[in-house]
Scaffold this active site. Structure first.
Site, mmCIF file in Angstrom:
data_model
loop_
_atom_site.group_PDB
_atom_site.id
_atom_site.type_symbol
_atom_site.label_atom_id
_atom_site.label_comp_id
_atom_site.label_asym_id
_atom_site.label_seq_id
_atom_site.Cartn_x
_atom_site.Cartn_y
_atom_site.Cartn_z
ATOM 1 N N LYS A 129 0.830 -1.204 0.000
ATOM 2 C CA LYS A 129 0.000 0.000 0.000
ATOM 3 C C LYS A 129 0.865 1.255 0.000
ATOM 4 C CE LYS A 129 -3.349 -2.731 -0.147
ATOM 5 N NZ LYS A 129 -3.888 -3.016 -1.497
ATOM 6 N N ARG A 188 2.205 12.731 -15.236
ATOM 7 C CA ARG A 188 1.632 12.573 -16.582
ATOM 8 C C ARG A 188 0.468 13.529 -16.838
ATOM 9 N NH1 ARG A 188 -0.507 7.042 -16.620
ATOM 10 N NH2 ARG A 188 -0.592 7.143 -18.903
ATOM 11 N N LYS A 242 -2.477 13.539 -15.472
ATOM 12 C CA LYS A 242 -3.768 12.841 -15.518
ATOM 13 C C LYS A 242 -4.641 13.363 -14.380
ATOM 14 C CE LYS A 242 -2.554 10.140 -18.946
ATOM 15 N NZ LYS A 242 -3.204 10.196 -20.267
ATOM 16 N N GLN A 301 -7.868 11.575 -13.077
ATOM 17 C CA GLN A 301 -7.660 10.348 -12.315
ATOM 18 C C GLN A 301 -7.201 10.623 -10.886
ATOM 19 O OE1 GLN A 301 -5.103 8.624 -15.522
ATOM 20 N NE2 GLN A 301 -6.408 6.828 -15.303
ATOM 21 N N HIS A 323 -9.572 8.249 -5.494
ATOM 22 C CA HIS A 323 -8.203 7.732 -5.593
ATOM 23 C C HIS A 323 -7.390 8.080 -4.344
ATOM 24 C CE1 HIS A 323 -4.326 6.715 -7.467
ATOM 25 N NE2 HIS A 323 -3.875 7.825 -6.904
ATOM 26 N N HIS A 375 -8.756 6.392 -1.133
ATOM 27 C CA HIS A 375 -8.460 4.965 -1.165
ATOM 28 C C HIS A 375 -7.014 4.692 -0.773
ATOM 29 C CE1 HIS A 375 -7.979 1.084 -3.764
ATOM 30 N NE2 HIS A 375 -8.192 0.793 -2.503
ATOM 31 N N TYR A 430 -3.703 -5.164 -15.922
ATOM 32 C CA TYR A 430 -4.370 -4.249 -16.858
ATOM 33 C C TYR A 430 -3.524 -2.996 -17.070
ATOM 34 C CZ TYR A 430 -7.649 -0.803 -18.626
ATOM 35 O OH TYR A 430 -8.236 0.178 -19.377
ATOM 36 N N LYS A 455 -12.167 -3.349 -19.072
ATOM 37 C CA LYS A 455 -11.897 -2.435 -17.958
ATOM 38 C C LYS A 455 -13.115 -2.289 -17.044
ATOM 39 C CE LYS A 455 -10.473 2.281 -16.807
ATOM 40 N NZ LYS A 455 -10.093 3.618 -17.326
#
Length: 269
Positions: free
Chosen positions: A123, A136, A138, A141, A146, A149, A186, A203
């Site tokens: 983790k 990146r 993103k 995201q 996120h 979590h 993935y 996905k």
């Protein structure tokens, strides 16, 4: 020192229930002191807060090789954790419904404790996912789901590896590590380019698998609490309550991204 029967002084900090910590994992890396956890979580949250501001002034990075290597390594680590938990608990004939945590130095018990420590440590390694999103660019995201979590899972797994590293804790850890094998596989495939990405139509089923994991986890912890499992009712209840927001947040994510209404484009008038 133990000052009141239920806490240990760490500097000026009173650490509740320290004397109840499992003696087997107490000296292991990043287990003993809560200050390590606080410092690492603070670093992670500062990265989330200030990292995007720093990265926005620079060009986005592709990071295909680091992403691929990290994803493959995480998939293999989770495979090791899952296999160790499964084989060691089967060797000890662990109960699926309720297995008390015994402070035993049986080799198989120590394998379970070690696998759970790796689960906890994984983790921490997952913080790199957030760093990759930032570098990146993103931004979508880098959601509340996120960050919540990743930050809370690190804290929760520390609680379990410090106090209950064997016993019934094996089941949610084994289930989560299995899901992460598929998830990181993935991720590894997704960075290989368009030729591979066109085969990653599944996905949405990965998110569905995560929802199934949370649902099973809530049902499983509920039966432990109802039965008064000797493993530790307070930890079981805490785990079940902790999982509920994930079921809601991941369910909302699934409905937003994969519901029929979002897949069918409305005609332009």
């Amino acid at each position: 020192m133990v000052s009141d029967g239920i806490s240990t002084e760490i500097g000026n900090y009173s650490f509740p229930y320290e004397e109840l910590a499992d003696a087997r994992t107490r000296p292991w890396l990043l287990v003993e002191s809560p200050w390590n956890i606080a410092a690492l979580l603070a670093f992670y949250l500062l990265m989330v807060l200030y990292g995007p501001k720093w990265a926005a002034r620079r060009k986005p990075m592709k990071l295909r090789v680091p992403l691929f290597c990290h994803s493959v390594a995480m998939a293999l680590l989770n495979a090791h954790i899952c296999l160790e938990l499964f084989t060691a608990t089967r060797a000890l004939d662990y109960s699926f419904g309720c297995q008390p945590c015994r402070v035993s130095y049986n080799p198989h018990e120590m394998r379970i404790a070690a696998a759970f420590w790796w689960f906890y440590f994984s983790k921490l390694l997952e913080f790199a996912d957030t760093a990759f999103f930032i570098l990146r660019h993103k931004w979508t995201q880098l959601s509340f789901l996120h960050v919540y979590h990743h930050s809370t899972m690190f804290l929760m797994t520390w609680v379990f590896v410090k106090w209950k590293p064997t016993g019934s804790s094996y089941f949610p850890a084994m289930m989560n590590s299995f899901v992460h094998i598929i998830m990181y596989s993935y991720y590894a495939l997704s960075v290989l380019g368009p030729r591979v990405q066109r085969f990653l139509w599944w996905k949405r089923y990965l998110t569905a698998l995560q929802l199934l994991q949370f649902t099973v986890g809530i049902i499983w912890t509920s039966q432990m609490v109802i039965r008064g499992c000797e493993y530790g009712t307070w930890l079981s209840a805490m785990g079940g309550v902790y999982t509920v927001p994930f079921l809601f947040l991941f369910g909302r994510f699934y409905a937003k991204n994969y519901s029929a209404s979002t897949e069918v484009k409305k005609p332009i008038k």
